[in-house]
Structure formats: C-alpha cells, structure tokens
Design an enzyme around this catalytic site. Sequence first.
Site, mmCIF file in Angstrom:
data_model
loop_
_atom_site.group_PDB
_atom_site.id
_atom_site.type_symbol
_atom_site.label_atom_id
_atom_site.label_comp_id
_atom_site.label_asym_id
_atom_site.label_seq_id
_atom_site.Cartn_x
_atom_site.Cartn_y
_atom_site.Cartn_z
ATOM 1 N N ASP A 131 0.906 -1.172 -0.154
ATOM 2 C CA ASP A 131 0.051 0.021 -0.143
ATOM 3 C C ASP A 131 0.970 1.256 0.006
ATOM 4 O OD1 ASP A 131 0.667 -0.921 2.559
ATOM 5 O OD2 ASP A 131 -0.972 -0.456 3.425
ATOM 6 N N ASP A 167 1.261 -7.190 -11.035
ATOM 7 C CA ASP A 167 0.373 -6.893 -12.149
ATOM 8 C C ASP A 167 -0.152 -5.532 -11.652
ATOM 9 O OD1 ASP A 167 -1.454 -7.377 -14.086
ATOM 10 O OD2 ASP A 167 -2.874 -7.649 -12.711
HETATM 11 C C1 IPM Z 1 -1.010 -8.824 -17.554
HETATM 12 C C2 IPM Z 1 -2.533 -9.378 -17.435
HETATM 13 C C3 IPM Z 1 -2.700 -10.595 -17.078
HETATM 14 C C4 IPM Z 1 -2.229 -10.771 -15.749
HETATM 15 C C5 IPM Z 1 -4.097 -10.942 -17.427
HETATM 16 C C6 IPM Z 1 -4.825 -10.552 -18.594
HETATM 17 C C7 IPM Z 1 -4.103 -12.514 -16.918
HETATM 18 O O1 IPM Z 1 -3.114 -8.227 -16.685
HETATM 19 O O2 IPM Z 1 -0.212 -9.476 -18.278
HETATM 20 O O3 IPM Z 1 -0.525 -7.955 -16.859
HETATM 21 O O4 IPM Z 1 -3.197 -10.424 -14.630
HETATM 22 O O5 IPM Z 1 -1.198 -11.114 -15.635
HETATM 23 MN MN MN Z 2 -1.836 -6.436 -15.905
#
Ligand code: IPM
Ligand code: MN
Length: 353
Positions: free
Chosen positions: A217, A241
Amino acid sequence: MKKKIVVLAGDGIGPEIMESGLRVLSAVEKYCDDEFDYQSFPFGGAGIDKTGVPLPKETLNACQAADAILLGAIGGPKWEKAAETPEKGLLALRKSLNLFANIRPVAVSDVLAPQSPLKPEIIAGTDLVIVRELSSGIYFGEPRELTPTMAYDTARYQKNEIEQILHTAFKIAEGRNKRVTSVDKANVLASSKLWRATAEEIAKEYPDCQLDHQYVDSAAMKLIQRPTDFDVIVTDNLFGDILSDEASVLPGTLGVLPSASHSIDGPSLYEPIHGSAPDIAGQGIANPISMILSVAMMLRQSFAQEQAAQLIEKACDHVLAQGIATSDLGGTARTKEFTEAVIQICQTSSATL
Ligand code: IPM
Ligand code: MN
Ligand code: NAD
C-alpha cells in the site's frame, strides 16, 4: 541458423501493434547476426474462434519449440463468458513454459517526461524495473472456489519460488544501481511473511546490493510520490500486476511499456504489459511502442543483439522528439504512421542517431 519466433498476435489491438513490431524487426534484421523466421499461431480469443480453446495444443507445441515468443495482447468482451477465457489461456501458457520472471522496465526518457502527469522535477530521471513473479501466487494457488454466495483463492508460495525470483531481481540490480525494493504485505499475509524472510536470506548472497522492504500500500503511494527512489522492485504475481499498471502513469501511458518473461532455460516471451484495449481496437490508433520495445527486449535478452535493440529504442525516442506520437501521448499520428517513422530511422542506420 534461423531463429524461430512464434508470433501470437491475439486480440483487439494485439494484431495492430504486432504488425508494427514485426515490421520494425524486419527493418533491423540487417544489423543482426541472426536471421528470423516468424510463424503465427492462434491464441487467446483468436484461438477460441479458430479452435474452440484459447491455447490450442499446436500453439503450445510451437511455443515450446521456439527460440522466442512475441505476444500482442489477448482478451475482450466477446470472450468474457467463454468456458475457457483468453486470460486462462495466457496463464496456462505462462505456467506451461515456467515463465516465472516477468521483467517490466519503466524508464521515462526526457522526451516522454512532459507527457507525465507528475511534476517535471519529480519525474525527471525515473528509471526502474519491476520484477514480477509470474507463475505462482494467488493466480495459481489451489484450492479456489466460486459459488453464488462464497468464493476464495489461495495465495500460496513455495520458498524455492520466492528464492528464484529474488535471485533474478538481485542479478538485475547488480547491473544497475544495486538497490532492490521487495514489496509485500507482510504485516497481514502469511505468504508475504515467508516472502520477506526469504528476501533477507537471499540478500546475503549479494553483498554489493542494498535491500529494503515496503508494504504494497505504501509502495503504491511512493511509486508516484518519489519514483526516482526506486531501482529494482521485486514482488509477487498480483502486486506486480497492479503496480506495473500504476507505473505506466509515470511515462503517461500504458502504450509504451514492454515486458519480458523468462524461465530457467526455455524460450522467453515478450509482450506489452497492457491488454487488448477493446475501447480503441480496430481504429488504427494504438500506440505500438510497447510492442516495438518488446521486440527490442527480445533482441537483447534472447538473441544478444544489443546494437539492434538500442537502435530500436533510440529510434522510438527520436520519432517522439520529432513530435510524432499517437493520441494516448497527445499526438495525432496513427499506429502505421508512427511505425513508418521508426522504420525510416532504423533503415537509415544508427549513425544518424
Ligand atoms: C498482464 C495481464 C494478465 C495478468 C491477465 C490478462 C491475465 O493483466 O499481463 O498484466 O493479470 O497477468
Ligand atoms: Mn496486468
Ligand atoms: P487494457 O490494458 O487493454 O487497456 C487499459 C486502457 O489503456 C484503455 O483505455 C486502453 O485504450 C489503453 N491502452 C492500452 N494499451 C494501449 C496502447 N498500446 N495504445 C494506446 N492506449 C492503450 O486493459 P483493460 O481494458 O482492462 O483490458 C482489456 C482486455 O485485455 C481484458 O480482456 C483483459 O483481461 C485483457 N488484458 C490482457 C493482457 C495481456 O494480453 N497480457 C494484459 C492486460 C489485460
């Protein structure tokens, strides 16, 4: 010998930016020691449309036998309710190839800095790498269940998986500013407690590097507040991500961020960090830089073609400096125009840069 590149154009803007990436690759091939042989395979929504599944067996076989894989993007509203979604296919591909290390560099060049919503004095000099664990954690942990009234996922990490990604991060840091920030939620999550303790242990093997820990965070806040404080950020699958999409605000758009995903010894996969952008797909206005820079990463990391990689990177900056940019960067250029301008520079050779 010809290098075998498997091309997975995918969905939405995927095929549009893939065309750009491949055209730029052709333009720099003359500067490379290798020749490249490309073959396209259905994947994601395109895989579902053609064969009924997002990761057809033939596509997986080709990826396993490739020297490198280029991926555009997958997904979109059309396949959200599919029995097996494009996203499921992407995760299956990452898992099958053991792509545990996802490298997401975020460098804001002087030419991109004015596009950032951050103040010039805050954004200047931003150059960081997010090292995201890609083949484990909550994305893959079992058990998981979804019922109409209850659902859960499992954020599971084995110690050796954490060790592996920490080694990757420290090795990258050794070639940079030797600072690793490990991002977790160790004040709450068991998986993060193990992550933090393991990071401490691995750090001892890299005495030249400095390790610090941040909770996710707070890290999300500091990434925007003082981006130049970061060198290498290492984190788990989910946090990586989210933080990497957040980091795209630094250069001003998702459309400029590439990535590389590596296993221990198999083929690597190169793809933009963004998705299929259904809101702009088919309009010819997507920013191809993310894909073009993914090609540069492939040339450098899979084929050791540093000169060609640098030429591509410099050409993108040079075109932006000429005021040619797609609409996500405030310009009016279409995908093809931007690509053409990059190719022009690549063809007239690095001497002009
Ligand atoms: C990424 C995407 C993917 C993930 C999805 C589409 C599964 O957001 O490549 O960053 O979450 O890894
Ligand atoms: Mn992503
Ligand atoms: P997205 O990354 O596709 O788009 C987010 C925003 O960024 C959109 O406004 C889009 O227009 C813009 N954008 C993204 N790339 C751009 C580019 N190159 N040039 C200009 N603008 C760009 O995220 P989303 O809309 O949340 O997801 C759309 C689909 O993509 C979903 O199905 C999602 O699961 C999938 N997805 C796939 C990948 C992948 O293939 N690796 C990654 C992320 C999301």
